[in-house]
Design an enzyme around this catalytic site. Structure first.
Site, short mmCIF file in Angstrom:
data_model
loop_
_atom_site.label_atom_id
_atom_site.label_comp_id
_atom_site.label_asym_id
_atom_site.label_seq_id
_atom_site.Cartn_x
_atom_site.Cartn_y
_atom_site.Cartn_z
CD GLU A 54 -1.41 -0.23 3.62
OE1 GLU A 54 -2.11 0.77 3.76
OE2 GLU A 54 -1.49 -1.23 4.36
CG HIS A 80 -2.59 -6.52 10.70
ND1 HIS A 80 -1.38 -6.28 10.10
CD2 HIS A 80 -3.16 -5.30 10.90
CE1 HIS A 80 -1.23 -4.98 9.93
NE2 HIS A 80 -2.30 -4.36 10.40
CB CYS A 115 -2.48 -4.60 6.59
SG CYS A 115 -1.93 -3.02 7.19
#
Ligand code: HMG
Length: 416
Positions: free
Chosen positions: A89, A243, A121
């Site tokens: 990103e 994450h 993500c």
């Protein structure tokens, strides 16, 4: 008429190799805390971060991704790599994929398709899920996934201590050495503005507290879907990797899962304790967006003192905006022989610390946008570097000043 009966033969697909890269300089969060007049404990314990990686001017997502990929393909016949997917990103071009530069730097075959993927993500996990399908169709082929990002927020904003940089690369194949993925996964998508970066900004905009709430909701929703399709419960996973925008998030996420999974206090405590090993690398590098979950997985496999063979790891991937996936995999026998932990530790140990002024100067550094010729001074000792810009084109090169970190044993040396 003879009807062909479909045999239900399940091919084992998973991670054959996994390598991680982070630049060689960092800012200690105690230094940032002192500058921002915030108690250091807030960053170190409240957020769970010790250091954040900072890119030198001659490194970017391409050089980081290529550095990780170079180690991921060591000992692998690159003519079998059918596809290279680059998740990021922090894109450097609106049209040309960062994957193409990596393809060239690694000397991959011309018949290897190479492209870029984006969904915050979660882009790396979208790539992984696509790779599983591609390899299932072509079991002799391999897919190389690269995920590389620089996490940037405004100076003196709440997001600033959660910056970082890094890349992972993994080879997905029908000869997995590290993890075999379960076929089931649960996904969740919702249009929300918790974190985003318009094309005209170099740093992300974020509604921090809201982003944590959405992360938790997406975890709950994708877990419920995973549980529905797999029939597995909380106790069926021995470890979880989440994450990690900052490492304190893992504890928050695990408590949500334990609650909805109906775990006993003892189960929750033992799984919480087992988190520590998955947080080690992220505590020292910061958020690396698309790479973050897999940096955590690498950290778990490489820093767990016990033998994880046969253990199931639940993985939660979250991408703001938002899309999330919960999936799982089982650790392969003999996985320890194929880890690159020695190299990763050496890489982290030889980094050097920046002063606040050096960090700020690097943060404010910008490449020219008028196409004028620009030569970048050599500071990186990574294997590849961004040498400069000419006619609006980025010029990458192998770094003559590259420092080799301790090499992991090659596949041939460890073959049984
Ligand atoms: P903040 O407002 O500065 O922090 O922002 P806070 O006041 O909420 O404090 C943080 C924690 O430190 C709290 O703990 C405090 O109690 C504690 P909690 O209640 O959460 O358990 N604390 C202390 N602890 C010890 N000693 C002290 C002390 N003082 C306070 N003296 C925030 C924090 C994370 C919101 C901010 O850093 C931020 O906006 N970060 C960026 C956004 C983010 O990371 N969001 C996470 C979910 S979204 C996501 O993961 C996606 C993402 O990776 C992007 C993508 O998908 O591409 C970001």
């Amino acid at each position: 008429m003879l009807r062909r009966r479909r045999k239900d033969v399940r091919v084992m697909i998973g991670i054959e190799s996994l390598a991680f890269y982070t630049p060689e300089q960092y800012l200690d969060l105690k230094t940032l805390a002192a500058e921002r007049n915030v108690p250091a404990d807030k960053y170190v314990h409240g957020i769970g971060q010790e250091r954040m990686a900072v890119l030198p001017p001659d490194e970017d997502i391409v050089t980081m991704g290529a550095a990780a990929a170079r180690h991921a393909v060591e000992g692998i016949d690159i003519s079998t790599i059918d596809t290279l997917m680059f998740a990021t990103e922090s894109g450097i071009d609106q049209s040309k994929a960062a994957a193409i530069y990596v393809h060239q730097l690694l000397g991959l075959p011309a018949n290897c398709r190479s492209f870029e993927i984006k969904q915050a993500c979660c882009g790396s996990t979208a790539a992984l899920q696509m790779a599983l399908a591609l390899v299932a169709q072509n079991p002799a082929k391999r897919v190389l996934i690269v995920a590389s990002d620089e996490a940037r927020y405004g100076l003196n904003t709440p997001g600033e201590p959660t910056q970082g940089a890094g890349a992972i690369a993994m080879v997905i194949s029908t000869t997995p050495r590290l993890i075999v993925f379960d076929p089931e996964s649960g996904s969740y998508t919702e249009d929300v503005m918790d974190f985003w970066r318009p094309n005209y900004l170099d740093e992300a905009l974020v509604d921090g507290k809201f982003s944590i709430q959405v992360y938790m909701k997406a975890l709950e929703e994708s877990w419920n879907e995973y549980q529905r399709v797999s029939g597995r419960g909380y106790q069926d996973c021995d470890y979880f990797c989440f994450h990690l925008p900052f490492t304190k998030m893992a504890g928050k996420a695990n408590r949500v899962l334990a609650r909805i999974g109906g775990a006993s206090r003892t189960d929750e405590d033992s799984i919480l304790a087992s988190h520590v090993d998955s947080l080690h690398y992220n505590r020292l590098t910061g958020n690396s967006y698309t790479a973050s979950l897999y940096v955590g997985l690498s950290s778990l496999l490489e820093n767990s003192p016990g033998n994880l063979t046969g253990r199931r790891i639940g993985l939660f991937s979250y991408g703001s905006g938002c899309m999330a996936s919960f999936f799982s995999g089982v650790v392969c026998e003999d996985y320890q022989r194929y880890l690159q932990g020695d190299r990763h530790h050496a890489m982290l140990e030889r980094r050097h610390e920046l002063t606040y002024e050096q960090y700020k100067a690097l943060y404010c550094h910008r490449l020219p946008t008028d196409g004028s010729e620009y030569v970048i001074e050599r500071t990186s000792s990574g294997p590849f570097r961004l040498a400069g810009i000419r006619d609006h084109k980025r010029i990458y090169e192998s770094n003559p000043a590259a420092v080799e970190h301790v090499s992991a044993p090659s596949r041939h040396e460890v073959a049984v």
